[in-house]
Design an enzyme around this catalytic site. Structure first.
Site, PDB file in Angstrom:
ATOM      1  N   GLU A 141      97.835 117.997  10.428  1.00 12.35           N
ATOM      2  CA  GLU A 141      98.067 118.389   9.385  1.00 12.35           C
ATOM      3  C   GLU A 141      99.157 119.591   9.187  1.00 12.35           C
ATOM      4  O   GLU A 141      99.726 120.108  10.575  1.00 12.35           O
ATOM      5  CB  GLU A 141      97.075 119.065   9.299  1.00 12.35           C
ATOM      6  CG  GLU A 141      95.814 118.659   8.903  1.00 12.35           C
ATOM      7  CD  GLU A 141      94.661 119.629   7.748  1.00 12.35           C
ATOM      8  OE1 GLU A 141      94.983 120.388   7.994  1.00 12.35           O
ATOM      9  OE2 GLU A 141      93.484 118.983   7.756  1.00 12.35           O
ATOM     10  N   GLU A 175      89.254 121.263  12.728  1.00 12.55           N
ATOM     11  CA  GLU A 175      89.292 122.917  13.051  1.00 12.55           C
ATOM     12  C   GLU A 175      87.874 123.622  12.758  1.00 12.55           C
ATOM     13  O   GLU A 175      87.442 124.297  12.136  1.00 12.55           O
ATOM     14  CB  GLU A 175      89.853 123.479  11.447  1.00 12.55           C
ATOM     15  CG  GLU A 175      91.462 122.779  11.484  1.00 12.55           C
ATOM     16  CD  GLU A 175      91.912 123.567  10.429  1.00 12.55           C
ATOM     17  OE1 GLU A 175      91.126 124.443   9.787  1.00 12.55           O
ATOM     18  OE2 GLU A 175      93.107 123.305   9.938  1.00 12.55           O
TER      19      GLU A 175
END
Ligand code: BGP
Length: 462
Positions: free
Chosen positions: A360, A164
């Site tokens: 995730e 991210e």
């Protein structure tokens, strides 16, 4: 019964700073997190910092057995840059021994390691020089990546460069949740550009050292949902798509930074400093796969009083609060499983159907001991329901032809979460902070075992 493709990856994700503990031991130097808690402990939930994480540094062997117990066949974690190269140059032999044993034990147990290089944990020595604001960080990261490939390439077949990247950019330079917690759009864009180039130089190092596996990047992206079809909302959507979705996905997969993004950044006087030759590197080193972290959708509307040049992202797109949304009240995030179907189609149609996986997905809940039964097991049916709803949508996407190869949850053992400490729990195993970090299986862990054994589940069984 819905069935997933053969050899589907079932597993979970975590990161070095959130699990290892031993933050200032065994030769590791400070990261921004280690320093920030020394400087501003009041910012951290219950004063919990990276020193207090679940001590995987010592407990990894037993944890790997726990992975096997719940049917996991893969696990993503990260290497700590500040542990492997405490001053950026000198190899920490103890760190090499630790990671080698950790990854070897995973392989022996049939748990495929997916190893990420950067999970928000900038070494302090580099942050003192400006961190990702400086071009030096790009070369320093490339050296770190090359070192990691050389030290562990024989044990690891799947690598990721960043987790991210948008988060350290936004949270550090626009929204105040990560060090240095400043608001400076121009710096944010420069930090973003250097992060992107650091990614590319790492991929270049991977190809040049002729590694045997695959390399990718983990992104938190989904299609953006606009409040309405009206032109002003659609313009906000277009801006968000460019800055949040395409800024990394396009160069990493398609080999170009979109012209519209370059124009937008120039229009708002945010142009970053670049280097001759960068464009060619971006073109020459696409990734092998993408990881997508998905928790909540991005909904946008036109900003009310936008400033030009933009001072922050809310001058280009404003968050839209959808009145019909379903919420996870603990984390304050919307629950919208349908986005996983949309993202599947986005990857198929807009990104050459590149191999990707859900890297995730999960549900953070506070005070989970409320749900403990008399056998000491947390009955986290809400988590099972959350995951089944998401898996159903993902399955629909795979049926539609999307090239998804796995589903990882956040997370395996409850872990430390940045400023939120241990408030929200995500794990299949509970960690008891009062009792030697003891791990106890939750109901969702048993459910996961069945899911992976059957490579699917019965819809509507619950
Ligand atoms: C992702 C991060 C993880 C993890 C997770 C849960 O964005 O990659 O590091 O923390 O979110 O979010 P949080 O811990 O903030 O509740």
């Amino acid at each position: 019964m819905i069935k997933f493709p053969d050899n589907f990856l079932w597993g979970a994700a975590a990161s070095a700073p959130q699990t290892e503990g031993h933050a200032l031991l065994n030769g590791k130097s400070h990261t921004t997190w280690d320093r920030w808690i020394e400087l501003n402990p009041e910012k951290f939930n219950a004063g919990q910092g990276p020193k207090d994480t679940s001590n995987v540094y010592e407990l990894y062997e037993a944890d790997i057995k726990r992975m096997v117990e719940i049917g996991m066949n893969s696990y993503r974690t990260s290497i700590s840059w500040a542990r492997l190269l405490p001053d950026g140059k000198t190899l920490n032999k103890e760190a090499v021994a630790f990671y080698r044993d950790y990854f070897e034990k995973m392989n022996q147990a049939g748990i495929k390691p997916i190893i990420n290089l950067f999970h928000f944990d900038m070494p302090w020595w580099l942050m003192e020089k400006g961190g990702w604001e400086t071009r030096e960080s790009v070369d320093a990261f490339a050296f770190y990546a090359k070192t990691a490939f050389e030290e562990f390439g024989d044990l690891v077949d799947e690598w990721a460069t960043f987790n991210e990247p948008l988060v350290h950019i936004e949270c550090g330079y626009l929204y105040g949740f990560h060090y240095p917690a400043i608001v400076d759009f121009k710096k944010a864009i420069q930090v973003g550009y250097h992060t992107l180039m650091a990614h590319f130089l790492a991929v270049k190092a991977y190809r040049e050292t002729k590694q045997k596996g695959r390399i990718g990047i983990i992104l938190n992206v989904t299609p953006t949902y606009a409040r309405s079809e009206e032109a002003i909302d659609q313009k906000a959507k277009q801006n968000a798509d460019l800055l949040i979705i395409k800024s990394f996905l396009d160069p990493c997969v398609l080999g170009t930074i979109p012209t519209e993004l370059v124009d937008l950044v120039n229009e708002h006087k945010l142009t970053p400093i670049t280097k001759t030759g960068d464009k060619e590197i971006i073109k020459d080193y696409p990734v092998d796969f993408i990881g997508i972290n998905y928790y909540q959708p991005m909904r946008v509307q036109a900003p009310e009083n936008p400033r030009t040049p933009a001072v922050t992202t809310s001058d280009l797109f404003a968050p839209y609060d959808w009145p019909e949304k379903r919420m996870n009240p603990y984390r304050g995030w919307e629950i919208y499983p349908e986005a996983l179907y949309d993202v599947s189609l986005m990857m198929k149609n807009d990104y050459n159907n590149i191999p990707w996986y859900v890297s995730e997905n999960g549900m953070g809940v506070a005070e989970e001991e409320r749900f403990m039964n008399d056998k000491g097991i947390i009955e986290d049916d809400y988590r099972i329901e959350f995951m089944e709803d998401h898996l159903e949508q993902l399955h629909k996407g795979i049926e539609a032809g999307s090239n998804c190869f796995g589903y990882h949850t956040w997370t395996f053992v409850d872990c430390w979460s940045w400023l939120n400490g241990y408030r929200n729990r995500y794990g299949f195993y509970r960690v008891d902070l009062e009792n030697n970090l003891e791990r106890t299986l939750k109901k969702s862990g048993l459910w996961y075992k069945e899911l992976s054994q059957n490579n699917g589940f019965e819809i509507g069984e619950r």
